[in-house]
Design a protein around this motif. Structure first.
Motif, PDB file in Angstrom:
ATOM      1  N   ASP A  69       0.560   4.321   0.800  1.00 27.45           N
ATOM      2  CA  ASP A  69      -0.197   5.361   1.508  1.00 27.45           C
ATOM      3  C   ASP A  69       0.758   6.480   1.899  1.00 27.45           C
ATOM      4  OD1 ASP A  69      -2.580   3.920   1.313  1.00 27.45           O
ATOM      5  OD2 ASP A  69      -2.169   2.795   3.140  1.00 27.45           O
ATOM      6  N   VAL A 121      -2.742  -7.152   1.797  1.00 24.13           N
ATOM      7  CA  VAL A 121      -2.329  -5.757   1.581  1.00 24.13           C
ATOM      8  C   VAL A 121      -1.500  -5.354   2.787  1.00 24.13           C
ATOM      9  CG1 VAL A 121      -3.086  -3.373   1.294  1.00 24.13           C
ATOM     10  CG2 VAL A 121      -4.443  -5.230   0.310  1.00 24.13           C
ATOM     11  N   ILE A 122      -0.306  -4.875   2.527  1.00 34.36           N
ATOM     12  CA  ILE A 122       0.561  -4.481   3.629  1.00 34.36           C
ATOM     13  C   ILE A 122       1.079  -3.078   3.369  1.00 34.36           C
ATOM     14  CG2 ILE A 122       2.542  -5.736   2.582  1.00 34.36           C
ATOM     15  CD1 ILE A 122       2.149  -5.700   6.264  1.00 34.36           C
ATOM     16  N   GLY A 123       0.895  -2.206   4.357  1.00 34.51           N
ATOM     17  CA  GLY A 123       1.333  -0.832   4.184  1.00 34.51           C
ATOM     18  C   GLY A 123       2.472  -0.498   5.111  1.00 34.51           C
ATOM     19  N   ARG A 124       2.146   0.256   6.146  1.00 36.85           N
ATOM     20  CA  ARG A 124       3.182   0.842   7.002  1.00 36.85           C
ATOM     21  C   ARG A 124       4.172  -0.142   7.602  1.00 36.85           C
ATOM     22  NH1 ARG A 124      -1.534   3.769  10.033  1.00 36.85           N
ATOM     23  NH2 ARG A 124      -2.392   1.771   9.326  1.00 36.85           N
ATOM     24  N   PRO A 125       3.732  -1.344   8.022  1.00 26.73           N
ATOM     25  CA  PRO A 125       4.745  -2.253   8.594  1.00 26.73           C
ATOM     26  C   PRO A 125       5.868  -2.569   7.609  1.00 26.73           C
ATOM     27  CG  PRO A 125       2.538  -3.013   9.121  1.00 26.73           C
ATOM     28  CD  PRO A 125       2.377  -1.891   8.132  1.00 26.73           C
ATOM     29  N   LYS A 177     -12.601   2.754  -3.606  1.00 25.99           N
ATOM     30  CA  LYS A 177     -13.726   2.607  -2.654  1.00 25.99           C
ATOM     31  C   LYS A 177     -14.975   3.327  -3.173  1.00 25.99           C
ATOM     32  CE  LYS A 177     -11.188   1.689   1.596  1.00 25.99           C
ATOM     33  NZ  LYS A 177      -9.778   1.562   1.248  1.00 25.99           N
ATOM     34  N   PRO A 224      -6.542  -6.694   3.890  1.00 26.72           N
ATOM     35  CA  PRO A 224      -5.698  -5.718   4.572  1.00 26.72           C
ATOM     36  C   PRO A 224      -5.797  -5.982   6.077  1.00 26.72           C
ATOM     37  CG  PRO A 224      -7.776  -4.712   3.978  1.00 26.72           C
ATOM     38  CD  PRO A 224      -7.871  -6.159   3.594  1.00 26.72           C
ATOM     39  N   ALA A 283       0.840  -1.206   0.000  1.00 29.41           N
ATOM     40  CA  ALA A 283       0.000   0.000   0.000  1.00 29.41           C
ATOM     41  C   ALA A 283       0.867   1.244   0.000  1.00 29.41           C
ATOM     42  CB  ALA A 283      -0.911  -0.008   1.227  1.00 29.41           C
ATOM     43  N   ASP A 304      -7.443   1.700  -5.182  1.00 36.25           N
ATOM     44  CA  ASP A 304      -8.384   1.540  -4.068  1.00 36.25           C
ATOM     45  C   ASP A 304      -9.310   2.749  -4.006  1.00 36.25           C
ATOM     46  OD1 ASP A 304      -9.609   0.429  -1.910  1.00 36.25           O
ATOM     47  OD2 ASP A 304      -7.978   0.802  -0.495  1.00 36.25           O
ATOM     48  N   THR A 318       1.018  -1.288  13.556  1.00 36.67           N
ATOM     49  CA  THR A 318      -0.071  -0.310  13.479  1.00 36.67           C
ATOM     50  C   THR A 318      -1.145  -0.743  14.448  1.00 36.67           C
ATOM     51  OG1 THR A 318      -0.898  -1.543  11.591  1.00 36.67           O
ATOM     52  CG2 THR A 318       0.378   0.410  11.122  1.00 36.67           C
ATOM     53  N   THR A 324     -12.116  -2.637   7.991  1.00 31.52           N
ATOM     54  CA  THR A 324     -11.631  -3.430   9.141  1.00 31.52           C
ATOM     55  C   THR A 324     -11.523  -2.625  10.430  1.00 31.52           C
ATOM     56  OG1 THR A 324      -9.344  -3.008   8.536  1.00 31.52           O
ATOM     57  CG2 THR A 324     -10.312  -5.043   7.701  1.00 31.52           C
ATOM     58  N   SER A 325     -11.644  -1.314  10.347  1.00 30.78           N
ATOM     59  CA  SER A 325     -11.576  -0.540  11.590  1.00 30.78           C
ATOM     60  C   SER A 325     -12.927  -0.478  12.311  1.00 30.78           C
ATOM     61  CB  SER A 325     -11.088   0.886  11.289  1.00 30.78           C
ATOM     62  OG  SER A 325     -11.913   1.469  10.307  1.00 30.78           O
ATOM     63  N   GLU A 368      -4.700   0.537  14.449  1.00 34.17           N
ATOM     64  CA  GLU A 368      -6.136   0.728  14.270  1.00 34.17           C
ATOM     65  C   GLU A 368      -6.859  -0.458  13.641  1.00 34.17           C
ATOM     66  OE1 GLU A 368      -3.895   1.916  12.154  1.00 34.17           O
ATOM     67  OE2 GLU A 368      -4.813   3.376  10.792  1.00 34.17           O
ATOM     68  N   HIS A 369      -6.156  -1.536  13.349  1.00 27.99           N
ATOM     69  CA  HIS A 369      -6.862  -2.717  12.880  1.00 27.99           C
ATOM     70  C   HIS A 369      -7.532  -3.372  14.083  1.00 27.99           C
ATOM     71  CE1 HIS A 369      -4.965  -2.289   9.057  1.00 27.99           C
ATOM     72  NE2 HIS A 369      -3.763  -2.433   9.561  1.00 27.99           N
ATOM     73  N   LYS A 412      -0.773  -0.948  -4.171  1.00 32.45           N
ATOM     74  CA  LYS A 412      -2.093  -0.338  -4.008  1.00 32.45           C
ATOM     75  C   LYS A 412      -1.919   1.183  -3.959  1.00 32.45           C
ATOM     76  CE  LYS A 412      -4.648  -0.331   0.011  1.00 32.45           C
ATOM     77  NZ  LYS A 412      -5.388   0.927   0.260  1.00 32.45           N
TER      78      LYS A 412
HETATM   79  O1  C5P Z   1      -1.975  -0.756   8.316  1.00 31.23           O
HETATM   80  P1  C5P Z   1      -1.402  -0.773   6.928  1.00 31.23           P
HETATM   81  O2  C5P Z   1      -0.530   0.429   6.682  1.00 31.23           O
HETATM   82  O3  C5P Z   1      -0.746  -2.068   6.554  1.00 31.23           O
HETATM   83  O4  C5P Z   1      -2.650  -0.585   5.975  1.00 31.23           O
HETATM   84  C1  C5P Z   1      -2.595  -0.922   4.624  1.00 31.23           C
HETATM   85  C2  C5P Z   1      -3.958  -0.754   4.000  1.00 31.23           C
HETATM   86  O5  C5P Z   1      -4.892  -1.492   4.737  1.00 31.23           O
HETATM   87  C3  C5P Z   1      -4.481   0.685   4.004  1.00 31.23           C
HETATM   88  O6  C5P Z   1      -4.213   1.267   2.756  1.00 31.23           O
HETATM   89  C4  C5P Z   1      -5.962   0.543   4.214  1.00 31.23           C
HETATM   90  O7  C5P Z   1      -6.690   0.606   3.003  1.00 31.23           O
HETATM   91  C5  C5P Z   1      -6.120  -0.836   4.768  1.00 31.23           C
HETATM   92  N1  C5P Z   1      -6.572  -0.745   6.148  1.00 31.23           N
HETATM   93  C6  C5P Z   1      -7.778  -1.307   6.467  1.00 31.23           C
HETATM   94  N2  C5P Z   1      -8.222  -1.230   7.754  1.00 31.23           N
HETATM   95  C7  C5P Z   1      -7.509  -0.612   8.702  1.00 31.23           C
HETATM   96  C8  C5P Z   1      -6.266  -0.043   8.384  1.00 31.23           C
HETATM   97  C9  C5P Z   1      -5.817  -0.126   7.071  1.00 31.23           C
HETATM   98  O8  C5P Z   1      -8.457  -1.850   5.617  1.00 31.23           O
HETATM   99  N3  C5P Z   1      -7.984  -0.568   9.952  1.00 31.23           N
END
Ligand code: C5P
Length: 240
Positions: free
Chosen positions: A12, A211-215, A63, A177, A10, A61, A190, A119-120, A192-193, A34
């Motif tokens: 982001d 889907v992997i972003g910040r980690p 949405k 994700p 991701a 993405d 992270t 997922t939040s 907020e999941h 993504k």
């Molecule tokens: O947490 P991370 O940086 O890996 O998030 C990657 C993607 O996961 C984000 O772009 C977001 O669309 C999705 N995401 C999600 N629910 C969350 C946090 C992130 O679906 N609570």
């Protein structure tokens, strides 16, 4: 499908420079990205187009949750850009998902992926918007609608992957994700999941993509995190 293409990174970021820097650092190892609303809004589609040009998979993405005509127009734009996945909110109902699927039919590489429940969200959040279903019930209900509308896959929390695979059969894509990496893989976690799972568990449960972003993108050595993740996932018997 190669393991590398199952790992969607991701991008982001709030600026093009940082997003490009990660793509450049990962080089050939990064096969699937993504691009979401933040980067698209700040930088436009140029990076997505560059990634397509380099043979990468690009998940836009978006949405989408709009009137069917607007959804179809956005899906066609994603198809012309060369995206391989585009997201539409299942909560928007069958009509917009069907419009998205019809619009995507002109672009053989493009998959319409329905977002079930972000997922939040928690059961309390659903109640607050007037839905009496639990998250689990709502995810299944929306996934069934998405399947009937002809969507190619769903986005869902890793913890829903097993029930969704059972519900949807073997062919639909399940994109998860909200994965967390073990501390030995990354220093970046992270919070907020609400219902995270590790990537291997998600794939074992039936997810086709994570889907992997910040980690990964905020880790000191993103390439090392990706290599270890790919190694771990390539040892699993994943669905094709
Ligand atoms: O947490 P991370 O940086 O890996 O998030 C990657 C993607 O996961 C984000 O772009 C977001 O669309 C999705 N995401 C999600 N629910 C969350 C946090 C992130 O679906 N609570």
């Amino acid at each position: 499908m190669s393991t590398a293409r199952r790992i969607i990174i991701a991008l982001d970021f709030d600026n093009l420079h940082d997003a490009e820097a990660i793509v450049d650092r990962l080089g050939d190892a990064g096969q699937s990205y993504k691009v979401g609303l933040e980067l698209l809004t700040v930088a436009g589609p140029a990076l997505a187009a560059r990634l397509v040009g380099e043979g990468k998979d690009v998940f836009l993405d978006l949405k989408l949750f709009e009137i069917p005509t607007s959804v179809a127009g956005a899906v066609r734009a994603a198809g012309r850009l060369g995206a391989t996945m585009v997201t539409v909110h299942a909560m928007g109902g069958s009509t917009i998902m069907e419009a998205a699927v019809r619009a995507a039919a002109d672009f053989p590489q493009l998959r319409v992926i329905a977002l079930t429940v972000v997922t939040s969200l928690t059961d309390t959040d659903l109640a607050a918007i007037g839905l009496s279903a639990t998250i689990d019930e709502q995810v299944i209900r929306l996934a069934q609608l998405a399947k009937r509308a002809g969507c190619h896959g769903v986005v869902a929390s890793p913890q829903d992957a097993a029930s969704l695979r059972a519900e949807l059969g073997p062919n639909m894509l399940i994109v998860t994700p909200g994965v967390m990496l073990r501390p030995e893989l990354t220093a970046v976690t992270t919070t907020e999941h609400t219902r995270p799972a590790d990537p291997a568990a998600a794939i074992r449960a039936g997810a086709t993509h994570i889907v992997i972003g910040r980690p990964l993108t905020r880790a000191p050595d993103p390439a090392a995190v990706l290599a270890q993740l790919e190694d771990e996932l390539s040892r699993l018997q994943a669905p094709s």
